[in-house]
Design a protein around this motif. Structure first.
Motif, mmCIF file in Angstrom:
data_model
loop_
_atom_site.group_PDB
_atom_site.id
_atom_site.type_symbol
_atom_site.label_atom_id
_atom_site.label_comp_id
_atom_site.label_asym_id
_atom_site.label_seq_id
_atom_site.Cartn_x
_atom_site.Cartn_y
_atom_site.Cartn_z
ATOM 1 N N GLU A 35 -104.845 22.317 -40.600
ATOM 2 C CA GLU A 35 -103.402 22.091 -40.769
ATOM 3 C C GLU A 35 -103.014 20.868 -39.956
ATOM 4 O O GLU A 35 -103.445 20.714 -38.814
ATOM 5 C CB GLU A 35 -102.638 23.320 -40.273
ATOM 6 N N LYS A 36 -102.200 20.007 -40.557
ATOM 7 C CA LYS A 36 -101.675 18.849 -39.840
ATOM 8 C C LYS A 36 -100.267 19.188 -39.377
ATOM 9 O O LYS A 36 -99.415 19.558 -40.176
ATOM 10 C CB LYS A 36 -101.663 17.617 -40.739
ATOM 11 N N VAL A 37 -100.047 19.090 -38.074
ATOM 12 C CA VAL A 37 -98.750 19.416 -37.493
ATOM 13 C C VAL A 37 -98.070 18.119 -37.064
ATOM 14 O O VAL A 37 -98.588 17.395 -36.214
ATOM 15 C CB VAL A 37 -98.908 20.359 -36.279
ATOM 16 N N THR A 38 -96.913 17.829 -37.670
ATOM 17 C CA THR A 38 -96.194 16.594 -37.355
ATOM 18 C C THR A 38 -94.877 16.849 -36.627
ATOM 19 O O THR A 38 -94.247 15.909 -36.156
ATOM 20 C CB THR A 38 -95.914 15.779 -38.641
ATOM 21 N N ASP A 39 -94.462 18.103 -36.527
ATOM 22 C CA ASP A 39 -93.206 18.450 -35.865
ATOM 23 C C ASP A 39 -93.363 18.303 -34.355
ATOM 24 O O ASP A 39 -94.167 18.993 -33.723
ATOM 25 C CB ASP A 39 -92.827 19.889 -36.218
ATOM 26 N N MET A 40 -92.590 17.374 -33.776
ATOM 27 C CA MET A 40 -92.742 17.076 -32.351
ATOM 28 C C MET A 40 -92.449 18.285 -31.463
ATOM 29 O O MET A 40 -93.099 18.473 -30.430
ATOM 30 C CB MET A 40 -91.852 15.892 -31.942
ATOM 31 N N ALA A 41 -91.514 19.123 -31.847
ATOM 32 C CA ALA A 41 -91.205 20.308 -31.047
ATOM 33 C C ALA A 41 -92.414 21.244 -30.999
ATOM 34 O O ALA A 41 -92.749 21.799 -29.951
ATOM 35 C CB ALA A 41 -89.987 21.030 -31.604
ATOM 36 N N GLU A 42 -93.080 21.399 -32.135
ATOM 37 C CA GLU A 42 -94.268 22.258 -32.184
ATOM 38 C C GLU A 42 -95.415 21.644 -31.378
ATOM 39 O O GLU A 42 -96.131 22.340 -30.659
ATOM 40 C CB GLU A 42 -94.699 22.483 -33.635
ATOM 41 N N ILE A 43 -95.574 20.316 -31.491
ATOM 42 C CA ILE A 43 -96.623 19.621 -30.730
ATOM 43 C C ILE A 43 -96.384 19.797 -29.233
ATOM 44 O O ILE A 43 -97.295 20.146 -28.475
ATOM 45 C CB ILE A 43 -96.670 18.124 -31.116
ATOM 46 N N LEU A 44 -95.158 19.583 -28.810
ATOM 47 C CA LEU A 44 -94.821 19.748 -27.384
ATOM 48 C C LEU A 44 -94.972 21.193 -26.946
ATOM 49 O O LEU A 44 -95.292 21.469 -25.793
ATOM 50 C CB LEU A 44 -93.402 19.237 -27.112
ATOM 51 N N GLY A 45 -94.774 22.122 -27.872
ATOM 52 C CA GLY A 45 -94.959 23.542 -27.573
ATOM 53 C C GLY A 45 -96.389 23.867 -27.179
ATOM 54 O O GLY A 45 -96.644 24.822 -26.444
ATOM 55 N N PHE A 46 -97.335 23.058 -27.639
ATOM 56 C CA PHE A 46 -98.736 23.220 -27.240
ATOM 57 C C PHE A 46 -99.026 22.522 -25.916
ATOM 58 O O PHE A 46 -100.136 22.607 -25.395
ATOM 59 C CB PHE A 46 -99.674 22.655 -28.317
ATOM 60 N N GLY A 47 -98.030 21.795 -25.381
ATOM 61 C CA GLY A 47 -98.226 21.070 -24.131
ATOM 62 C C GLY A 47 -98.913 19.731 -24.316
ATOM 63 O O GLY A 47 -99.355 19.116 -23.349
ATOM 64 N N VAL A 48 -98.980 19.255 -25.552
ATOM 65 C CA VAL A 48 -99.634 17.982 -25.842
ATOM 66 C C VAL A 48 -98.609 16.862 -25.750
ATOM 67 O O VAL A 48 -97.603 16.877 -26.447
ATOM 68 C CB VAL A 48 -100.296 18.007 -27.242
ATOM 69 N N MET A 49 -98.892 15.900 -24.858
ATOM 70 C CA MET A 49 -97.968 14.787 -24.657
ATOM 71 C C MET A 49 -98.428 13.501 -25.356
ATOM 72 O O MET A 49 -97.637 12.608 -25.583
ATOM 73 C CB MET A 49 -97.808 14.500 -23.156
ATOM 74 N N SER A 50 -99.735 13.413 -25.641
ATOM 75 C CA SER A 50 -100.224 12.240 -26.363
ATOM 76 C C SER A 50 -101.127 12.705 -27.497
ATOM 77 O O SER A 50 -101.907 13.638 -27.345
ATOM 78 C CB SER A 50 -100.956 11.282 -25.430
ATOM 79 N N THR A 51 -100.962 12.046 -28.634
ATOM 80 C CA THR A 51 -101.680 12.457 -29.837
ATOM 81 C C THR A 51 -102.788 11.459 -30.151
ATOM 82 O O THR A 51 -102.770 10.340 -29.637
ATOM 83 C CB THR A 51 -100.705 12.561 -31.023
ATOM 84 N N PRO A 52 -103.736 11.820 -30.969
ATOM 85 C CA PRO A 52 -103.843 13.089 -31.660
ATOM 86 C C PRO A 52 -104.287 14.220 -30.736
ATOM 87 O O PRO A 52 -105.016 13.998 -29.776
ATOM 88 C CB PRO A 52 -104.897 12.839 -32.738
ATOM 89 N N GLY A 53 -103.814 15.406 -31.067
ATOM 90 C CA GLY A 53 -104.256 16.604 -30.371
ATOM 91 C C GLY A 53 -104.995 17.491 -31.364
ATOM 92 O O GLY A 53 -104.751 17.429 -32.560
ATOM 93 N N VAL A 54 -105.919 18.285 -30.846
ATOM 94 C CA VAL A 54 -106.669 19.207 -31.695
ATOM 95 C C VAL A 54 -106.549 20.605 -31.113
ATOM 96 O O VAL A 54 -106.803 20.811 -29.920
ATOM 97 C CB VAL A 54 -108.158 18.815 -31.814
ATOM 98 N N VAL A 55 -106.144 21.538 -31.950
ATOM 99 C CA VAL A 55 -106.045 22.943 -31.570
ATOM 100 C C VAL A 55 -107.086 23.696 -32.398
ATOM 101 O O VAL A 55 -107.143 23.545 -33.616
ATOM 102 C CB VAL A 55 -104.633 23.500 -31.852
ATOM 103 N N LEU A 56 -107.914 24.471 -31.719
ATOM 104 C CA LEU A 56 -108.926 25.276 -32.388
ATOM 105 C C LEU A 56 -108.658 26.730 -32.080
ATOM 106 O O LEU A 56 -108.654 27.124 -30.908
ATOM 107 C CB LEU A 56 -110.330 24.882 -31.915
ATOM 108 N N ASP A 57 -108.380 27.506 -33.119
ATOM 109 C CA ASP A 57 -108.091 28.937 -32.985
ATOM 110 C C ASP A 57 -107.039 29.210 -31.904
ATOM 111 O O ASP A 57 -107.193 30.091 -31.068
ATOM 112 C CB ASP A 57 -109.383 29.709 -32.708
ATOM 113 N N GLY A 58 -105.966 28.389 -31.921
ATOM 114 C CA GLY A 58 -104.832 28.612 -31.034
ATOM 115 C C GLY A 58 -104.936 27.986 -29.659
ATOM 116 O O GLY A 58 -104.007 28.063 -28.869
#
Length: 78
Positions: A35-58
């Protein structure tokens, strides 16, 4: 099945990261969900401040650069 999320605004580095994950899974014969996540609020919710970020199984496994091929293979096979 492993579930990947690529976090980013759709920039070139995010596309390269998503393609690398897809290609590694294809080569390994491993079925994944990507899944490609482009929503900045959701990205920040993962604590990622610089992209690209990769989330594996949460869990965030990478952020801030394009991951290397060995790293991607480890995620897919691990």
């Amino acid at each position: 099945m492993k579930k990947f999320k690529v976090l980013g605004g759709g920039c070139r580095n995010c596309e390269v990261t998503a393609n690398a994950i897809t290609q590694a899974a294809k080569e390994a014969g491993v079925e994944i969900e990507l899944e490609k996540v482009t929503d900045m609020a959701e990205i920040l919710g993962f604590g990622v401040m610089s992209t690209p970020g990769v989330v594996l199984d949460g869990k965030v496994v990478h952020a801030g650069s394009i991951p290397g091929p060995d790293q991607v293979r480890d995620w897919v096979l691990g």
